[in-house]
Design a protein around this motif. Sequence first.
Motif, PDB file in Angstrom:
ATOM      1  N   SER A  58      -1.242  -4.280   7.211  1.00 61.72           N
ATOM      2  CA  SER A  58      -2.228  -3.826   6.236  1.00 61.72           C
ATOM      3  C   SER A  58      -2.877  -5.015   5.564  1.00 61.72           C
TER       4      SER A  58
ATOM      5  N   HIS B  96       0.817  -1.194   0.000  1.00 57.84           N
ATOM      6  CA  HIS B  96       0.000   0.000   0.000  1.00 57.84           C
ATOM      7  C   HIS B  96       0.858   1.254   0.000  1.00 57.84           C
TER       8      HIS B  96
ATOM      9  N   LEU C  85      -2.475   1.525   8.053  1.00 59.40           N
ATOM     10  CA  LEU C  85      -3.608   2.294   7.545  1.00 59.40           C
ATOM     11  C   LEU C  85      -4.171   3.204   8.621  1.00 59.40           C
TER      12      LEU C  85
END
Length: 329
Positions: free
Chosen positions: A61, A37, A73
């Motif tokens: 994540s 991510h 996150l």
Amino acid sequence: MCAREVEIDIERALFHPSGFGSMWTDVCPSEGCFGRHTFSLFGRKQRPVKRPLPPAKHPYSWKHGSEQGGFDLKVAAAVAAALGKKLTIQWFETENEEESFPDREANALISAGLCDLVAGYPMFGGALAEPASETALLPGHEGQNPATRHQFVELGVLAPSRPYHHAPLQVIVGPKGWGRLIETLSDLNGLSLGAEQGTLTDTIFMAYRAGYMASRVIHVVPQSGILSRLEEGAFDAILIELHRFDAYRRKHPDTQLRATNYRHALGFNMGFVGLKSRPDLLAQVNDVIDSLVTEEKFAPLADSVGMTFIPPNEPEILDRISPGHLFGG
């Protein structure tokens, strides 16, 4: 083995799919998944990915359908909220292969303008140096235009934020190791040891005290479930990234495996990384991280996703890995 040779070997092990490079990836099938991510604090709209993702909820994540979560996150959301910015997450495709270079992939995504920051990046000099090549292949990512597949991107120079947690290597034992006081790796004497071949922990076990434990090391293929093998009794103890045990323990609450108090001297602080050419953004992120530390916000965020929180160690950035770091455990 000279110091320079150690550095070369460790750089390779660090970015092995089952080495500390696994901190950038969820556990996913061999064909790859959108498991890494990046974070854009200025928001970029992305189309939903249509291929299914594994339901495993990794503590750093994870994404499954429209659901997503994890410690990184939550940290990114807290930073974005403090800066008054909209958070958009850019998931990108990864292959669990030795040829995968997470540092180049992260750099390519940032340099291409697909995101502003990457979270959960190891604060290691080798991962923050000027790129070894001028360009890198843009990894497959959510919402990607087919025309950009196999596209090479000119790389910038990365710069780190302050770290917000530490990722250690910890000894995990099965029932035979219960109750044993482990203060150094020598205290594993009499136990069989599991190691994923070609990884950082493999290097540590095999080279410790000039091969003192080598005859007791049982090698397994990376990404083949070393914690499950430990549970089955294939060996008695392993040295592994603590976040991987956190994920296993969450999925298997009745596990017979136990984390010992021993953490190896070699671990990595983790933080955000962005382009060195954007110092103002990184300064703003650092101010937020400092505030979150003062307010003791990180530990509750980690606890909410079943992750053991370890605060950053000194130095903030590990410039190089010396033989002392590697074999001093």
